[in-house]
Motif scaffolding. Sequence first.
Motif, mmCIF file in Angstrom:
data_model
loop_
_atom_site.group_PDB
_atom_site.id
_atom_site.type_symbol
_atom_site.label_atom_id
_atom_site.label_comp_id
_atom_site.label_asym_id
_atom_site.label_seq_id
_atom_site.Cartn_x
_atom_site.Cartn_y
_atom_site.Cartn_z
ATOM 1 N N GLN A 190 6.701 7.768 0.156
ATOM 2 C CA GLN A 190 6.000 7.460 1.182
ATOM 3 C C GLN A 190 6.899 7.070 2.550
ATOM 4 O O GLN A 190 7.378 5.924 2.379
ATOM 5 C CB GLN A 190 4.736 6.631 0.881
ATOM 6 C CG GLN A 190 3.897 6.218 2.042
ATOM 7 C CD GLN A 190 3.005 7.430 2.601
ATOM 8 O OE1 GLN A 190 3.148 8.527 2.374
ATOM 9 N NE2 GLN A 190 1.910 6.968 3.514
ATOM 10 N N ASN A 191 6.397 7.747 3.740
ATOM 11 C CA ASN A 191 7.424 7.058 4.793
ATOM 12 C C ASN A 191 6.576 5.742 5.186
ATOM 13 O O ASN A 191 5.321 5.682 5.292
ATOM 14 C CB ASN A 191 7.375 7.914 5.984
ATOM 15 C CG ASN A 191 6.016 8.708 6.213
ATOM 16 O OD1 ASN A 191 5.339 8.980 5.651
ATOM 17 N ND2 ASN A 191 5.655 8.718 7.442
ATOM 18 N N GLY A 192 6.985 4.695 5.540
ATOM 19 C CA GLY A 192 6.393 3.564 6.013
ATOM 20 C C GLY A 192 5.403 3.729 7.212
ATOM 21 O O GLY A 192 4.429 3.050 7.095
ATOM 22 N N GLY A 193 5.809 4.649 8.107
ATOM 23 C CA GLY A 193 4.974 4.843 9.056
ATOM 24 C C GLY A 193 3.809 5.528 8.906
ATOM 25 O O GLY A 193 2.814 5.493 9.835
ATOM 26 N N LYS A 217 10.956 15.891 -10.940
ATOM 27 C CA LYS A 217 9.796 16.452 -10.074
ATOM 28 C C LYS A 217 9.573 15.192 -9.012
ATOM 29 O O LYS A 217 9.182 14.093 -9.556
ATOM 30 C CB LYS A 217 8.594 16.908 -11.075
ATOM 31 C CG LYS A 217 7.425 17.312 -10.026
ATOM 32 C CD LYS A 217 6.238 17.770 -11.093
ATOM 33 C CE LYS A 217 5.031 18.257 -10.276
ATOM 34 N NZ LYS A 217 4.066 18.480 -11.018
ATOM 35 N N ILE A 218 9.518 15.378 -7.721
ATOM 36 C CA ILE A 218 9.156 14.380 -6.858
ATOM 37 C C ILE A 218 7.700 14.792 -6.175
ATOM 38 O O ILE A 218 7.263 16.119 -6.017
ATOM 39 C CB ILE A 218 10.118 13.976 -5.782
ATOM 40 C CG1 ILE A 218 10.365 15.324 -5.048
ATOM 41 C CG2 ILE A 218 11.471 13.885 -6.417
ATOM 42 C CD1 ILE A 218 9.397 15.112 -3.430
ATOM 43 N N ALA A 219 6.815 13.921 -5.491
ATOM 44 C CA ALA A 219 5.783 14.254 -4.792
ATOM 45 C C ALA A 219 5.927 13.240 -3.614
ATOM 46 O O ALA A 219 6.404 12.241 -3.570
ATOM 47 C CB ALA A 219 4.492 13.752 -5.446
ATOM 48 N N THR A 220 5.615 13.981 -2.434
ATOM 49 C CA THR A 220 5.680 13.292 -1.109
ATOM 50 C C THR A 220 4.586 13.805 -0.267
ATOM 51 O O THR A 220 3.797 15.066 -0.651
ATOM 52 C CB THR A 220 6.918 13.039 -0.530
ATOM 53 O OG1 THR A 220 7.105 12.326 0.459
ATOM 54 C CG2 THR A 220 7.640 14.615 -0.033
ATOM 55 N N ASN A 221 4.476 13.295 0.938
ATOM 56 C CA ASN A 221 3.554 13.931 1.825
ATOM 57 C C ASN A 221 4.375 14.861 2.481
ATOM 58 O O ASN A 221 5.394 14.864 2.668
ATOM 59 C CB ASN A 221 2.804 12.871 3.111
ATOM 60 C CG ASN A 221 3.736 12.353 3.838
ATOM 61 O OD1 ASN A 221 4.487 12.854 4.632
ATOM 62 N ND2 ASN A 221 4.230 10.724 3.418
ATOM 63 N N ASP A 222 3.700 15.865 3.239
ATOM 64 C CA ASP A 222 4.298 16.759 4.105
ATOM 65 C C ASP A 222 4.929 16.376 5.292
ATOM 66 O O ASP A 222 5.977 17.268 5.566
ATOM 67 C CB ASP A 222 3.337 18.115 4.557
ATOM 68 C CG ASP A 222 2.106 17.422 5.472
ATOM 69 O OD1 ASP A 222 1.874 16.222 5.586
ATOM 70 O OD2 ASP A 222 1.155 18.209 5.693
ATOM 71 N N PHE A 223 4.873 15.398 5.895
ATOM 72 C CA PHE A 223 5.557 14.818 7.094
ATOM 73 C C PHE A 223 7.177 14.580 6.374
ATOM 74 O O PHE A 223 8.367 14.992 7.122
ATOM 75 C CB PHE A 223 5.231 13.545 7.370
ATOM 76 C CG PHE A 223 6.056 13.051 8.732
ATOM 77 C CD1 PHE A 223 5.896 13.392 9.911
ATOM 78 C CD2 PHE A 223 6.816 11.955 8.352
ATOM 79 C CE1 PHE A 223 6.884 12.937 10.852
ATOM 80 C CE2 PHE A 223 7.734 11.400 9.411
ATOM 81 C CZ PHE A 223 7.521 11.920 10.683
ATOM 82 N N VAL A 259 9.896 4.677 1.398
ATOM 83 C CA VAL A 259 9.446 3.720 0.502
ATOM 84 C C VAL A 259 8.798 4.632 -0.857
ATOM 85 O O VAL A 259 8.547 5.785 -0.599
ATOM 86 C CB VAL A 259 7.790 3.053 0.720
ATOM 87 C CG1 VAL A 259 7.440 2.110 -0.405
ATOM 88 C CG2 VAL A 259 8.114 2.275 2.156
ATOM 89 N N TYR A 260 9.308 4.172 -2.081
ATOM 90 C CA TYR A 260 9.015 5.076 -3.398
ATOM 91 C C TYR A 260 8.415 4.045 -4.466
ATOM 92 O O TYR A 260 8.437 2.936 -4.441
ATOM 93 C CB TYR A 260 10.583 5.506 -3.617
ATOM 94 C CG TYR A 260 11.418 4.693 -4.132
ATOM 95 C CD1 TYR A 260 11.553 4.237 -5.454
ATOM 96 C CD2 TYR A 260 12.378 4.046 -3.140
ATOM 97 C CE1 TYR A 260 12.559 3.242 -5.611
ATOM 98 C CE2 TYR A 260 13.456 3.268 -3.565
ATOM 99 C CZ TYR A 260 13.357 2.629 -4.664
ATOM 100 O OH TYR A 260 14.448 1.947 -5.141
ATOM 101 N N LEU A 304 0.961 -1.122 -0.106
ATOM 102 C CA LEU A 304 0.012 0.026 -0.183
ATOM 103 C C LEU A 304 0.910 1.141 -0.042
ATOM 104 O O LEU A 304 0.332 2.254 -0.756
ATOM 105 C CB LEU A 304 -0.954 0.109 1.152
ATOM 106 C CG LEU A 304 -2.144 -1.177 1.144
ATOM 107 C CD1 LEU A 304 -2.812 -1.068 2.398
ATOM 108 C CD2 LEU A 304 -3.210 -0.757 0.152
ATOM 109 N N SER A 305 2.054 1.225 0.745
ATOM 110 C CA SER A 305 3.006 2.291 0.679
ATOM 111 C C SER A 305 3.469 2.770 -0.806
ATOM 112 O O SER A 305 3.520 3.677 -1.083
ATOM 113 C CB SER A 305 3.945 2.200 1.530
ATOM 114 O OG SER A 305 3.688 2.266 3.040
ATOM 115 N N ILE A 306 3.854 1.465 -1.286
ATOM 116 C CA ILE A 306 4.181 1.704 -2.763
ATOM 117 C C ILE A 306 3.188 2.123 -3.818
ATOM 118 O O ILE A 306 3.428 3.220 -4.255
ATOM 119 C CB ILE A 306 4.922 0.323 -3.256
ATOM 120 C CG1 ILE A 306 6.098 -0.209 -2.511
ATOM 121 C CG2 ILE A 306 5.172 0.467 -4.724
ATOM 122 C CD1 ILE A 306 6.599 -1.360 -2.568
#
Length: 475
Positions: A356-359, A418-424, A403-404, A337-339
Amino acid sequence: MKKMLLALALVFTFTLAACSGSSPETPNGTAGDTENYLDIYHTNDLHGAIVEDDDSLGLGRMGNLMLTKKEETPENTLILDGGDALQGSALSNYYEGQSMIEIMNLIGYDAMVVGNHEFDWGLSTAAEYFKEGGIAEFPLLGANIIDDETGQIPENIDPYTVVEKGGRTIGIIGTIGYGLESSIAPSAVEGYTFTDPKPIIKDHAETLRQDEGADLVFVLSHDPDGINSYALSLEGDAKIDAIFNAHSHQNYAYTDGTTAVMQSGGYGSHVGQVTFTWDEFGLSGVSAQTLDERDSDLLQDTHPDVMTLINTYKDETDAIFNEPIISTPNEISRTELSIWIAGLMAHATGADIGYQNGGGTRNSITEGDITLGVLYDVWPFENQIKTVSITGSQVTSQMEYNVYHTDIETFESDTLYKIATNDFVFDQDRAPFMDGENIVETEFYIRDLALEELELQSEVFETFSVDNPYQIPVS
């Protein structure tokens, strides 16, 4: 010789009490003998575990133990929470933690400490419940949290509380782990500092004994064990009688000399119990244990009053959370799900790679219907998606931390991607993202993005698979 034999007998009695757990069904005393014993029940890292499931007792059963004891022997019963109580489930997040606070009121909690996830909606959101005249009927503690603007503990948070039980005075100091800011989205913890709790614990313990007349002093710490060895070394007026840990979701209970130490699992897996006993000579024993349904008949049933309150929230939200979106024929792991969510972030924003961070992905998805409630369990946090352009060497440097998902096989060191990730993940000081080019705070939030994608997939596919092509259009 008689005095020596009596002393040896007392030592033997205390050793037995310290090494063996007392049953929650047969406390060391009677309801009328309020000076004979004190039971402390402890929870930590509940993460909104209101409803029972395979991993959680649920507050109906946990409340049956704690509220029953509070009703039967109020002068012998103290109930504490180690933080991270409000954030983490659909039924709590939907109400921004208010549902949890109201259930904890009913159960009879005496104090709660600030955990890192109490910052997720902004600390002021959680703290507002604890203001004078607020809905919380117990205090929120955080002795080493400093508001940088005022240099003081934030408003509506106390360093400690004092409780009277059975003719004894108990002081409870609340602290959060030193350096635990790293477990909080930087934007949520900006403006606050967590100072070293050790000297604060010592100072407050002495104040509690010297000025408040405390007979026992406890530390309620949202920290796995960072303060334990220090707190166990304190003596005299600074002595700590019980240390309640949290944050790492471990399950343990033991005594060190006359001090109890425990952490009571996580997500409602266990209830901790510490028991102090006294006789005509003074303190005669201390024991510590963590309990699940195998250890206590009261944890095998639910409390009717607690269930009535829980069912009011469920009645209001069942139609929202339990409507099937799409089904899956197989279990999907947290890693898968993280991937998948990393790839969805990249696809939706037109990025070359998603992180995406695993946590940040908290649960797997089991076979069967996927609902909004399931998505809350998997992605409970309100994470906004950000994009930025960084070099290929910077892109690869972050692969070991997260995880990516990417379709690019080789990233050229000096080329911008260009990368996308969550704010954490994005806002971490160790990451290169905030120094990149073309930073964009998108209008996407992870759980909302997943919901929209699954709704679109339900129109195309019979079932969900992480191998299904993404359906959401590129923005």
